[in-house]
Design an enzyme around this catalytic site. Structure first.
Site, PDB file in Angstrom:
ATOM      1  N   LYS A 166     -46.168  63.334   7.483  1.00  0.00           N
ATOM      2  CA  LYS A 166     -44.840  63.876   7.211  1.00  0.00           C
ATOM      3  C   LYS A 166     -44.955  65.169   6.405  1.00  0.00           C
ATOM      4  O   LYS A 166     -45.689  65.213   5.403  1.00  0.00           O
ATOM      5  CB  LYS A 166     -44.006  62.854   6.435  1.00  0.00           C
ATOM      6  CG  LYS A 166     -43.667  61.626   7.261  1.00  0.00           C
ATOM      7  CD  LYS A 166     -42.706  61.978   8.383  1.00  0.00           C
ATOM      8  CE  LYS A 166     -42.490  60.824   9.333  1.00  0.00           C
ATOM      9  NZ  LYS A 166     -41.519  61.127  10.388  1.00  0.00           N
ATOM     10  N   ASP A 194     -44.923  66.195  11.182  1.00  0.00           N
ATOM     11  CA  ASP A 194     -43.506  65.950  11.495  1.00  0.00           C
ATOM     12  C   ASP A 194     -42.654  66.380  10.308  1.00  0.00           C
ATOM     13  O   ASP A 194     -42.761  65.801   9.229  1.00  0.00           O
ATOM     14  CB  ASP A 194     -43.313  64.447  11.777  1.00  0.00           C
ATOM     15  CG  ASP A 194     -41.896  64.095  12.174  1.00  0.00           C
ATOM     16  OD1 ASP A 194     -41.040  64.996  12.249  1.00  0.00           O
ATOM     17  OD2 ASP A 194     -41.648  62.897  12.415  1.00  0.00           O
ATOM     18  N   GLU A 220     -43.810  68.357  14.993  1.00  0.00           N
ATOM     19  CA  GLU A 220     -42.622  67.621  15.440  1.00  0.00           C
ATOM     20  C   GLU A 220     -41.397  68.020  14.619  1.00  0.00           C
ATOM     21  O   GLU A 220     -41.482  68.140  13.396  1.00  0.00           O
ATOM     22  CB  GLU A 220     -42.912  66.130  15.292  1.00  0.00           C
ATOM     23  CG  GLU A 220     -41.782  65.204  15.711  1.00  0.00           C
ATOM     24  CD  GLU A 220     -42.280  63.749  15.741  1.00  0.00           C
ATOM     25  OE1 GLU A 220     -43.463  63.507  16.110  1.00  0.00           O
ATOM     26  OE2 GLU A 220     -41.495  62.848  15.381  1.00  0.00           O
ATOM     27  N   GLU A 246     -36.138  63.215  19.405  1.00  0.00           N
ATOM     28  CA  GLU A 246     -35.671  61.898  18.978  1.00  0.00           C
ATOM     29  C   GLU A 246     -34.183  61.948  18.608  1.00  0.00           C
ATOM     30  O   GLU A 246     -33.552  60.901  18.474  1.00  0.00           O
ATOM     31  CB  GLU A 246     -36.508  61.361  17.811  1.00  0.00           C
ATOM     32  CG  GLU A 246     -36.334  62.107  16.519  1.00  0.00           C
ATOM     33  CD  GLU A 246     -37.288  61.616  15.430  1.00  0.00           C
ATOM     34  OE1 GLU A 246     -38.463  61.988  15.485  1.00  0.00           O
ATOM     35  OE2 GLU A 246     -36.849  60.870  14.539  1.00  0.00           O
ATOM     36  N   ASP A 269     -36.178  58.584  22.204  1.00  0.00           N
ATOM     37  CA  ASP A 269     -36.355  57.202  21.754  1.00  0.00           C
ATOM     38  C   ASP A 269     -35.680  56.304  22.786  1.00  0.00           C
ATOM     39  O   ASP A 269     -34.476  56.445  23.044  1.00  0.00           O
ATOM     40  CB  ASP A 269     -35.727  57.010  20.371  1.00  0.00           C
ATOM     41  CG  ASP A 269     -36.093  55.660  19.778  1.00  0.00           C
ATOM     42  OD1 ASP A 269     -35.882  54.628  20.473  1.00  0.00           O
ATOM     43  OD2 ASP A 269     -36.590  55.613  18.647  1.00  0.00           O
ATOM     44  N   HIS A 296     -40.472  58.516  21.106  1.00  0.00           N
ATOM     45  CA  HIS A 296     -40.289  58.153  19.701  1.00  0.00           C
ATOM     46  C   HIS A 296     -40.093  56.636  19.637  1.00  0.00           C
ATOM     47  O   HIS A 296     -39.381  56.068  20.471  1.00  0.00           O
ATOM     48  CB  HIS A 296     -39.049  58.862  19.163  1.00  0.00           C
ATOM     49  CG  HIS A 296     -38.681  58.514  17.752  1.00  0.00           C
ATOM     50  ND1 HIS A 296     -37.709  57.588  17.440  1.00  0.00           N
ATOM     51  CD2 HIS A 296     -39.170  58.962  16.574  1.00  0.00           C
ATOM     52  CE1 HIS A 296     -37.606  57.496  16.129  1.00  0.00           C
ATOM     53  NE2 HIS A 296     -38.483  58.323  15.570  1.00  0.00           N
ATOM     54  N   GLU A 329     -46.163  55.824  19.782  1.00  0.00           N
ATOM     55  CA  GLU A 329     -45.973  55.939  18.337  1.00  0.00           C
ATOM     56  C   GLU A 329     -45.977  54.535  17.741  1.00  0.00           C
ATOM     57  O   GLU A 329     -45.175  53.689  18.146  1.00  0.00           O
ATOM     58  CB  GLU A 329     -44.641  56.641  18.038  1.00  0.00           C
ATOM     59  CG  GLU A 329     -44.347  56.675  16.553  1.00  0.00           C
ATOM     60  CD  GLU A 329     -43.242  57.635  16.163  1.00  0.00           C
ATOM     61  OE1 GLU A 329     -42.395  57.958  17.010  1.00  0.00           O
ATOM     62  OE2 GLU A 329     -43.249  58.059  14.985  1.00  0.00           O
TER      63      GLU A 329
END
Ligand code: CA
Length: 375
Positions: A166, A194, A220, A246, A269, A296, A329
């Site tokens: 992250k 991300d 991302e 996502e 997703d 996702h 993921e």
């Protein structure tokens, strides 16, 4: 066969060690599960990704169209539900609720024919999928560089060949953390980042340039989902592939992104973008436009099994002896009921098997569902 009842279960549970990404601090895990009953005794389960109570009200709104309908008529039901609320919501919670219903109907159909969902979708193209570890959130460590490096090294030790860090906490911080994680995992494991749309294009490009040398697998959600021109700027400025999606919904939402090649990797997703029915169409569109598709995934074992059923039929892109295969993921962050409501889905050396039982291929534990149900 006819649908006789639609039940919604908003779930939640606090976690022991809260964690942060660029938009929020997570102290509670939530989910919205949907159970659809039929007059033949077959029951299907689905999951929606989004705020559970809002999704529950959407699903309850669909119920009068569902009860009495033939659950085998998947595309017909999808169109009817979409049209029911399209004037009021072509994205967001309306489609997330629709996704949960669609997944439960696929579970019913698989069980009715005694085959896993991916068989009904024309698969399998693959029976196992390489997973990447989603984790590496910010926690209340004294030194986050050490905390993240330790966590990342643990994933390598566990057998993961890829993981995601992250970012979006400030450029200097992100550079230090990326250096620390790449240092801890060496050159052999793939590393993605991300930002959860925590930057604008200027900052995203500035960060990307400082970490490009770390061979980042993808960047991302560098910028907000509404800022498609920003995506294009980031993509043009960096050698790092740009991923997102996502927060996008349905084939209509992905149409322009794919046609304009805004992203290098699309990440719908399945529990949000329209369910298995719609995501198979988006995956086929992505292949037609030459864009990678890596879903996702965020939720319970139901969401994970759903993703695996779809991954079993995501087209190779491009086809060949050594194609670039889609990854799964695999969220490794704390979740009290991820594998309480279903049996555990495990990886071995970073590889996850596609479930082969009927429907989604998992059994749902109703007692666990009731235990975590919101009061
Ligand atoms: Ca993400």
């Amino acid at each position: 066969m006819k649908i006789t009842a639609v039940n919604v279960y908003p779930l939640s549970a606090p976690i022991r060690e809260p964690f942060r990404f660029s938009q929020a601090r997570v102290g509670t895990r939530v989910a919205l599960l949907v159970e659809i009953e039929t007059d033949e005794g077959i029951v299907g389960w689905g999951e929606g990704y989004g705020p559970p109570r809002l999704l529950a009200s959407v699903v309850e709104n669909y119920a009068e169209l569902l009860v009495g309908a033939d659950p085998l008529a998947g595309d017909a039901i999808w169109e009817a539900l979409y049209n029911r609320l399209r004037d009021h919501g072509q994205k967001g919670v309306v489609i997330q609720g629709l996704s949960a219903v669609d997944i439960a109907l696929w579970d019913i159909r698989g069980k009715a024919f005694g085959v896993p969902v991916h068989r009904l979708m024309g698969g399998p193209l693959r029976t196992e999928v390489q997973a990447y570890a989603t984790g590496l959130y910010l926690k209340d460590w004294d030194d986050p560089a050490i905390g993240l490096a330790d966590e990342a090294a643990g994933y390598v030790e566990e057998g993961f060949k890829a993981m995601k860090l992250k970012v979006g906490f400030g450029i200097d911080h992100d550079v230090r953390m990326t250096d620390a994680v790449r240092g801890a995992i060496g050159d052999h494991a793939a590393l993605m980042i991300d930002a959860n749309h925590g930057y604008d294009a200027v900052s995203a490009i500035a960060l990307g340039r400082r970490i490009e040398h770390h061979r980042i697998g993808w960047f991302e959600e560098p910028v907000p989902p509404e800022d498609l021109r920003g995506y294009r700027e980031v993509k043009a400025a960096l050698s790092i592939p740009v991923a997102g999606g996502e927060c996008e919904f349905t084939r209509f939402g992905f149409r322009d992104i794919l046609a304009e090649r805004m992203f290098d990797v699309v990440q719908p997703d399945t529990c949000a973008a329209g369910g298995l029915t719609e995501c198979k169409k988006i995956a086929d569109m992505a292949a037609a436009f030459g864009v990678r598709y890596v879903p996702h995934v965020w939720g319970t074992g139901i969401a994970i099994a759903t993703a695996l059923q779809l991954l079993a039929v995501v087209p190779r892109n491009p086809p060949g002896l050594y194609p670039n295969e889609p990854m799964m993921e695999f969220d490794q962050s704390e979740h009290p009921f991820r594998f309480e409501v279903t049996p555990r889905i495990s990886h071995r050396d970073g590889i996850v098997q596609v479930p082969t039982g009927p429907g989604l291929g998992i059994e749902v534990d109703r007692d666990a569902v009731m235990h975590y149900r919101m009061g």
